[in-house]
Design a protein around this motif. Structure first.
Motif, PDB file in Angstrom:
ATOM      1  N   ALA A  90       0.826  -1.204   0.000  1.00 32.56           N
ATOM      2  CA  ALA A  90       0.000   0.000   0.000  1.00 32.56           C
ATOM      3  C   ALA A  90       0.862   1.256   0.000  1.00 32.56           C
ATOM      4  O   ALA A  90       0.609   2.203  -0.751  1.00 32.56           O
ATOM      5  N   ILE A  91       1.886   1.263   0.833  1.00 33.90           N
ATOM      6  CA  ILE A  91       2.773   2.428   0.913  1.00 33.90           C
ATOM      7  C   ILE A  91       3.498   2.637  -0.415  1.00 33.90           C
ATOM      8  O   ILE A  91       3.652   3.772  -0.889  1.00 33.90           O
ATOM      9  N   THR A  92       3.958   1.536  -1.022  1.00 35.44           N
ATOM     10  CA  THR A  92       4.663   1.626  -2.308  1.00 35.44           C
ATOM     11  C   THR A  92       3.769   2.216  -3.384  1.00 35.44           C
ATOM     12  O   THR A  92       4.168   3.108  -4.128  1.00 35.44           O
ATOM     13  N   LEU A  96       4.135   5.844  -5.379  1.00 35.87           N
ATOM     14  CA  LEU A  96       4.164   5.942  -6.836  1.00 35.87           C
ATOM     15  C   LEU A  96       3.085   6.877  -7.361  1.00 35.87           C
ATOM     16  O   LEU A  96       3.322   7.666  -8.283  1.00 35.87           O
ATOM     17  N   VAL A  97       1.880   6.803  -6.760  1.00 31.37           N
ATOM     18  CA  VAL A  97       0.806   7.696  -7.190  1.00 31.37           C
ATOM     19  C   VAL A  97       1.127   9.139  -6.830  1.00 31.37           C
ATOM     20  O   VAL A  97       0.874  10.062  -7.605  1.00 31.37           O
ATOM     21  N   CYS A  98       1.726   9.342  -5.639  1.00 31.19           N
ATOM     22  CA  CYS A  98       2.153  10.696  -5.240  1.00 31.19           C
ATOM     23  C   CYS A  98       3.140  11.257  -6.259  1.00 31.19           C
ATOM     24  O   CYS A  98       3.015  12.409  -6.698  1.00 31.19           O
ATOM     25  N   ALA A  99       4.132  10.443  -6.618  1.00 30.01           N
ATOM     26  CA  ALA A  99       5.154  10.889  -7.558  1.00 30.01           C
ATOM     27  C   ALA A  99       4.555  11.164  -8.936  1.00 30.01           C
ATOM     28  O   ALA A  99       4.855  12.183  -9.570  1.00 30.01           O
ATOM     29  N   PHE A 100       3.668  10.266  -9.394  1.00 28.05           N
ATOM     30  CA  PHE A 100       3.091  10.405 -10.725  1.00 28.05           C
ATOM     31  C   PHE A 100       2.134  11.599 -10.803  1.00 28.05           C
ATOM     32  O   PHE A 100       2.271  12.471 -11.670  1.00 28.05           O
ATOM     33  N   PHE A 101       1.157  11.642  -9.894  1.00 32.44           N
ATOM     34  CA  PHE A 101       0.166  12.705  -9.939  1.00 32.44           C
ATOM     35  C   PHE A 101       0.796  14.047  -9.582  1.00 32.44           C
ATOM     36  O   PHE A 101       0.469  15.078 -10.176  1.00 32.44           O
ATOM     37  N   PHE A 202      -8.219  13.294  -9.791  1.00 35.00           N
ATOM     38  CA  PHE A 202      -7.659  12.946  -8.489  1.00 35.00           C
ATOM     39  C   PHE A 202      -8.428  11.788  -7.852  1.00 35.00           C
ATOM     40  O   PHE A 202      -7.839  10.847  -7.313  1.00 35.00           O
ATOM     41  N   VAL A 203      -9.765  11.844  -7.909  1.00 33.07           N
ATOM     42  CA  VAL A 203     -10.589  10.782  -7.335  1.00 33.07           C
ATOM     43  C   VAL A 203     -10.303   9.444  -8.011  1.00 33.07           C
ATOM     44  O   VAL A 203     -10.228   8.399  -7.351  1.00 33.07           O
ATOM     45  N   LEU A 204     -10.129   9.455  -9.313  1.00 31.65           N
ATOM     46  CA  LEU A 204      -9.854   8.214 -10.040  1.00 31.65           C
ATOM     47  C   LEU A 204      -8.538   7.594  -9.570  1.00 31.65           C
ATOM     48  O   LEU A 204      -8.441   6.371  -9.389  1.00 31.65           O
ATOM     49  N   PHE A 205      -7.520   8.437  -9.357  1.00 25.00           N
ATOM     50  CA  PHE A 205      -6.241   7.942  -8.862  1.00 25.00           C
ATOM     51  C   PHE A 205      -6.377   7.406  -7.432  1.00 25.00           C
ATOM     52  O   PHE A 205      -5.835   6.352  -7.094  1.00 25.00           O
ATOM     53  N   MET A 206      -7.091   8.148  -6.576  1.00 27.15           N
ATOM     54  CA  MET A 206      -7.234   7.735  -5.180  1.00 27.15           C
ATOM     55  C   MET A 206      -8.042   6.450  -5.076  1.00 27.15           C
ATOM     56  O   MET A 206      -7.750   5.591  -4.247  1.00 27.15           O
ATOM     57  N   ASN A 207      -9.057   6.310  -5.916  1.00 25.57           N
ATOM     58  CA  ASN A 207      -9.852   5.085  -5.884  1.00 25.57           C
ATOM     59  C   ASN A 207      -9.029   3.887  -6.344  1.00 25.57           C
ATOM     60  O   ASN A 207      -9.216   2.766  -5.859  1.00 25.57           O
ATOM     61  N   TYR A 208      -8.089   4.141  -7.262  1.00 30.05           N
ATOM     62  CA  TYR A 208      -7.187   3.065  -7.694  1.00 30.05           C
ATOM     63  C   TYR A 208      -6.394   2.544  -6.501  1.00 30.05           C
ATOM     64  O   TYR A 208      -6.265   1.320  -6.308  1.00 30.05           O
ATOM     65  N   ILE A 209      -5.865   3.462  -5.686  1.00 26.07           N
ATOM     66  CA  ILE A 209      -5.103   3.039  -4.501  1.00 26.07           C
ATOM     67  C   ILE A 209      -6.002   2.248  -3.557  1.00 26.07           C
ATOM     68  O   ILE A 209      -5.622   1.193  -3.048  1.00 26.07           O
ATOM     69  N   TYR A 210      -7.213   2.757  -3.332  1.00 26.67           N
ATOM     70  CA  TYR A 210      -8.122   2.098  -2.389  1.00 26.67           C
ATOM     71  C   TYR A 210      -8.502   0.702  -2.861  1.00 26.67           C
ATOM     72  O   TYR A 210      -8.517  -0.248  -2.077  1.00 26.67           O
ATOM     73  N   ARG A 211      -8.804   0.564  -4.144  1.00 29.16           N
ATOM     74  CA  ARG A 211      -9.198  -0.748  -4.669  1.00 29.16           C
ATOM     75  C   ARG A 211      -8.051  -1.746  -4.610  1.00 29.16           C
ATOM     76  O   ARG A 211      -8.264  -2.925  -4.351  1.00 29.16           O
ATOM     77  N   ILE A 224      -3.315  14.116   1.623  1.00 34.93           N
ATOM     78  CA  ILE A 224      -2.689  15.256   2.308  1.00 34.93           C
ATOM     79  C   ILE A 224      -1.525  15.791   1.485  1.00 34.93           C
ATOM     80  O   ILE A 224      -1.411  17.003   1.244  1.00 34.93           O
ATOM     81  N   ILE A 225      -0.650  14.888   1.026  1.00 33.83           N
ATOM     82  CA  ILE A 225       0.542  15.306   0.280  1.00 33.83           C
ATOM     83  C   ILE A 225       0.160  16.008  -1.019  1.00 33.83           C
ATOM     84  O   ILE A 225       0.628  17.111  -1.323  1.00 33.83           O
ATOM     85  N   LEU A 226      -0.730  15.371  -1.799  1.00 35.00           N
ATOM     86  CA  LEU A 226      -1.091  15.945  -3.096  1.00 35.00           C
ATOM     87  C   LEU A 226      -1.949  17.200  -2.940  1.00 35.00           C
ATOM     88  O   LEU A 226      -1.827  18.140  -3.723  1.00 35.00           O
TER      89      LEU A 226
END
Length: 242
Positions: A90-92, A96-101, A202-211, A224-226
Protein backbone atom coordinates in the motif's frame (compact mmCIF):
# COMPACT_ATOMS: atom_id res chain seq x y z
CA UNK A 1 -26.16 -23.51 0.33
CA UNK A 2 -26.21 -19.73 0.54
CA UNK A 3 -25.03 -18.63 3.96
CA UNK A 4 -25.73 -14.93 3.39
CA UNK A 5 -27.42 -13.41 6.43
CA UNK A 6 -30.83 -11.88 5.81
CA UNK A 7 -32.52 -9.59 8.32
CA UNK A 8 -36.08 -10.15 9.60
CA UNK A 9 -37.32 -7.65 7.02
CA UNK A 10 -35.89 -9.88 4.26
CA UNK A 11 -33.24 -7.34 3.27
CA UNK A 12 -29.55 -8.14 3.14
CA UNK A 13 -28.04 -6.08 6.04
CA UNK A 14 -24.97 -5.16 3.99
CA UNK A 15 -27.17 -3.75 1.24
CA UNK A 16 -29.33 -1.94 3.77
CA UNK A 17 -26.27 -0.38 5.43
CA UNK A 18 -24.94 0.61 2.03
CA UNK A 19 -28.16 2.53 1.41
CA UNK A 20 -27.49 4.53 4.56
CA UNK A 21 -23.90 5.14 3.46
CA UNK A 22 -25.05 6.48 0.09
CA UNK A 23 -27.67 8.72 1.70
CA UNK A 24 -25.05 10.14 4.08
CA UNK A 25 -22.58 10.62 1.22
CA UNK A 26 -25.06 12.43 -1.02
CA UNK A 27 -26.27 14.52 1.92
CA UNK A 28 -22.74 15.63 2.76
CA UNK A 29 -21.84 16.47 -0.84
CA UNK A 30 -25.13 18.28 -1.53
CA UNK A 31 -25.04 20.34 1.66
CA UNK A 32 -21.40 21.25 1.07
CA UNK A 33 -22.23 22.57 -2.40
CA UNK A 34 -25.26 24.49 -1.09
CA UNK A 35 -23.36 26.04 1.84
CA UNK A 36 -20.41 27.07 -0.28
CA UNK A 37 -22.72 28.52 -2.92
CA UNK A 38 -24.41 30.63 -0.26
CA UNK A 39 -21.06 31.78 1.12
CA UNK A 40 -19.83 32.63 -2.37
CA UNK A 41 -23.02 34.63 -3.03
CA UNK A 42 -22.92 36.70 0.16
CA UNK A 43 -19.16 37.16 0.48
CA UNK A 44 -16.09 37.54 -1.71
CA UNK A 45 -15.10 34.34 -3.52
CA UNK A 46 -11.84 34.22 -1.53
CA UNK A 47 -13.92 33.44 1.56
CA UNK A 48 -14.61 29.99 0.14
CA UNK A 49 -10.98 29.02 0.56
CA UNK A 50 -10.72 30.54 4.03
CA UNK A 51 -13.70 28.79 5.61
CA UNK A 52 -14.30 25.82 3.31
CA UNK A 53 -12.74 23.38 5.78
CA UNK A 54 -14.91 24.72 8.60
CA UNK A 55 -17.99 24.05 6.49
CA UNK A 56 -16.68 20.55 5.77
CA UNK A 57 -16.02 19.93 9.47
CA UNK A 58 -19.54 20.94 10.51
CA UNK A 59 -21.21 18.94 7.74
CA UNK A 60 -19.02 15.89 8.37
CA UNK A 61 -20.16 15.75 11.99
CA UNK A 62 -23.73 16.51 10.95
CA UNK A 63 -23.88 13.58 8.52
CA UNK A 64 -21.85 11.20 10.71
CA UNK A 65 -24.15 11.42 13.75
CA UNK A 66 -27.29 9.98 12.09
CA UNK A 67 -25.13 7.51 10.15
CA UNK A 68 -23.67 5.86 13.27
CA UNK A 69 -27.19 5.48 14.65
CA UNK A 70 -28.25 3.44 11.60
CA UNK A 71 -25.09 1.48 10.76
CA UNK A 72 -23.26 -0.88 13.16
CA UNK A 73 -19.92 0.44 14.38
CA UNK A 74 -17.97 -2.59 13.12
CA UNK A 75 -19.35 -2.00 9.62
CA UNK A 76 -18.10 1.60 9.70
CA UNK A 77 -14.63 0.90 11.12
CA UNK A 78 -13.82 -2.18 9.05
CA UNK A 79 -12.19 -0.08 6.26
CA UNK A 80 -9.98 1.59 8.90
CA UNK A 81 -8.31 -1.64 9.93
CA UNK A 82 -4.76 -2.04 8.67
CA UNK A 83 -3.97 -5.14 6.64
CA UNK A 84 -0.43 -5.76 7.88
CA UNK A 85 0.27 -8.19 5.04
CA UNK A 86 -0.43 -5.47 2.47
CA UNK A 87 0.90 -2.41 4.26
CA UNK A 88 4.22 -2.26 2.38
CA UNK A 89 2.43 -2.76 -0.93
CA UNK A 90 0.00 0.00 0.00
CA UNK A 91 2.77 2.43 0.91
CA UNK A 92 4.66 1.63 -2.31
CA UNK A 93 1.61 2.23 -4.47
CA UNK A 94 0.84 5.39 -2.54
CA UNK A 95 4.36 6.70 -3.11
CA UNK A 96 4.16 5.94 -6.84
CA UNK A 97 0.81 7.70 -7.19
CA UNK A 98 2.15 10.70 -5.24
CA UNK A 99 5.15 10.89 -7.56
CA UNK A 100 3.09 10.40 -10.72
CA UNK A 101 0.17 12.71 -9.94
CA UNK A 102 2.41 15.28 -8.26
CA UNK A 103 4.66 15.27 -11.33
CA UNK A 104 1.61 15.84 -13.54
CA UNK A 105 0.60 18.88 -11.49
CA UNK A 106 4.10 20.38 -11.69
CA UNK A 107 4.25 19.73 -15.44
CA UNK A 108 0.78 21.24 -15.85
CA UNK A 109 1.82 24.49 -14.22
CA UNK A 110 5.09 24.60 -16.15
CA UNK A 111 3.28 23.96 -19.47
CA UNK A 112 0.66 26.65 -18.80
CA UNK A 113 3.37 29.16 -17.88
CA UNK A 114 5.03 28.48 -21.22
CA UNK A 115 1.90 28.40 -23.38
CA UNK A 116 -0.54 30.79 -21.73
CA UNK A 117 0.86 32.42 -18.55
CA UNK A 118 -2.21 34.68 -18.24
CA UNK A 119 -4.12 31.66 -16.92
CA UNK A 120 -1.72 31.62 -13.95
CA UNK A 121 -1.43 35.35 -13.35
CA UNK A 122 -2.61 34.78 -9.76
CA UNK A 123 -0.32 31.78 -9.21
CA UNK A 124 3.09 33.24 -8.41
CA UNK A 125 5.68 32.19 -7.40
CA UNK A 126 6.00 28.70 -8.89
CA UNK A 127 6.09 27.06 -5.43
CA UNK A 128 4.32 29.19 -2.83
CA UNK A 129 6.13 27.69 0.17
CA UNK A 130 5.54 30.73 2.38
CA UNK A 131 2.01 29.44 3.04
CA UNK A 132 3.54 26.63 5.12
CA UNK A 133 5.76 28.84 7.30
CA UNK A 134 4.81 29.19 11.00
CA UNK A 135 3.76 32.81 10.67
CA UNK A 136 1.52 32.31 7.63
CA UNK A 137 0.14 28.82 8.08
CA UNK A 138 -3.66 28.92 8.21
CA UNK A 139 -6.20 26.97 10.22
CA UNK A 140 -7.39 25.50 6.90
CA UNK A 141 -3.97 23.91 6.44
CA UNK A 142 -3.96 22.63 10.02
CA UNK A 143 -7.42 21.14 9.55
CA UNK A 144 -6.48 19.56 6.23
CA UNK A 145 -5.53 16.12 7.65
CA UNK A 146 -9.06 15.79 9.01
CA UNK A 147 -10.51 17.01 5.72
CA UNK A 148 -8.39 14.50 3.79
CA UNK A 149 -9.47 11.65 6.06
CA UNK A 150 -13.17 12.51 5.89
CA UNK A 151 -13.20 13.03 2.14
CA UNK A 152 -11.40 9.73 1.53
CA UNK A 153 -13.88 7.99 3.80
CA UNK A 154 -16.77 9.66 1.96
CA UNK A 155 -15.43 8.91 -1.52
CA UNK A 156 -14.22 5.35 -1.09
CA UNK A 157 -16.25 3.85 1.76
CA UNK A 158 -19.56 5.68 1.76
CA UNK A 159 -19.62 6.51 -1.95
CA UNK A 160 -17.71 3.84 -3.85
CA UNK A 161 -18.23 0.78 -1.61
CA UNK A 162 -21.83 1.71 -0.84
CA UNK A 163 -22.78 2.32 -4.45
CA UNK A 164 -21.02 -0.81 -5.72
CA UNK A 165 -22.94 -2.90 -3.18
CA UNK A 166 -26.24 -1.37 -4.21
CA UNK A 167 -25.51 -1.83 -7.91
CA UNK A 168 -24.58 -5.46 -7.12
CA UNK A 169 -21.36 -7.04 -8.27
CA UNK A 170 -17.72 -6.06 -8.63
CA UNK A 171 -18.22 -5.50 -12.38
CA UNK A 172 -20.05 -2.28 -11.46
CA UNK A 173 -16.97 -0.72 -9.85
CA UNK A 174 -16.22 1.58 -12.79
CA UNK A 175 -19.74 3.03 -12.78
CA UNK A 176 -19.52 3.54 -9.03
CA UNK A 177 -16.23 5.44 -9.08
CA UNK A 178 -17.40 7.53 -12.04
CA UNK A 179 -20.43 8.78 -10.11
CA UNK A 180 -18.32 9.47 -7.01
CA UNK A 181 -15.73 11.37 -9.07
CA UNK A 182 -18.42 13.56 -10.68
CA UNK A 183 -19.92 14.45 -7.31
CA UNK A 184 -16.52 15.25 -5.85
CA UNK A 185 -15.71 17.40 -8.87
CA UNK A 186 -19.01 19.27 -8.46
CA UNK A 187 -18.08 19.89 -4.84
CA UNK A 188 -15.20 22.09 -6.09
CA UNK A 189 -17.17 24.01 -8.72
CA UNK A 190 -16.64 27.37 -6.98
CA UNK A 191 -12.97 27.16 -7.98
CA UNK A 192 -13.84 26.86 -11.68
CA UNK A 193 -13.69 24.16 -14.36
CA UNK A 194 -9.90 23.50 -14.20
CA UNK A 195 -10.22 22.56 -10.52
CA UNK A 196 -13.24 20.36 -11.26
CA UNK A 197 -11.24 18.47 -13.89
CA UNK A 198 -8.26 18.09 -11.55
CA UNK A 199 -10.37 16.77 -8.68
CA UNK A 200 -12.22 14.27 -10.90
CA UNK A 201 -8.87 12.92 -12.08
CA UNK A 202 -7.66 12.95 -8.49
CA UNK A 203 -10.59 10.78 -7.33
CA UNK A 204 -9.85 8.21 -10.04
CA UNK A 205 -6.24 7.94 -8.86
CA UNK A 206 -7.23 7.73 -5.18
CA UNK A 207 -9.85 5.09 -5.88
CA UNK A 208 -7.19 3.06 -7.69
CA UNK A 209 -5.10 3.04 -4.50
CA UNK A 210 -8.12 2.10 -2.39
CA UNK A 211 -9.20 -0.75 -4.67
CA UNK A 212 -5.68 -2.17 -4.91
CA UNK A 213 -4.69 -1.81 -1.26
CA UNK A 214 -7.93 -1.49 0.76
CA UNK A 215 -5.93 0.82 3.00
CA UNK A 216 -7.74 4.04 3.82
CA UNK A 217 -4.82 5.42 5.85
CA UNK A 218 -2.51 5.37 2.85
CA UNK A 219 -5.23 7.10 0.83
CA UNK A 220 -5.47 9.78 3.51
CA UNK A 221 -1.68 10.31 3.52
CA UNK A 222 -1.54 10.60 -0.27
CA UNK A 223 -4.50 13.01 -0.19
CA UNK A 224 -2.69 15.26 2.31
CA UNK A 225 0.54 15.31 0.28
CA UNK A 226 -1.09 15.94 -3.10
CA UNK A 227 -3.63 18.40 -1.70
CA UNK A 228 -0.93 20.51 -0.09
CA UNK A 229 1.16 20.33 -3.28
CA UNK A 230 -1.82 21.56 -5.30
CA UNK A 231 -2.29 24.56 -3.00
CA UNK A 232 1.46 25.20 -2.91
CA UNK A 233 1.43 25.31 -6.72
CA UNK A 234 -1.76 27.42 -6.42
CA UNK A 235 -3.45 25.42 -9.17
CA UNK A 236 -6.83 26.16 -7.58
CA UNK A 237 -6.39 29.69 -8.96
CA UNK A 238 -6.16 28.66 -12.63
CA UNK A 239 -8.49 30.70 -14.81
CA UNK A 240 -9.40 30.45 -18.47
CA UNK A 241 -7.93 33.51 -20.21
CA UNK A 242 -7.07 33.16 -23.89
Amino acid sequence: MDNKVISKSGIDPKKQYSEYLIIAYLTYMSLYIIFNSAIDYFYESASIYRIGNYVGLILAVGTLVPLVRKVPTDFLIEPLKVNKAKIWNAITRGFLVCAFFGGLMILLKFAILQLNPIMLKRCQPFFYLDRLTPGKITTNTMLYPFTAFWQEYCMNVMGYDGMRTLLVGNHRKHKSVSVVALFFGAMHYTYGFPMIALTILFVLFMNYIYRRTKNLWVCMLVHIILGQLLFTLQLQKITFSF
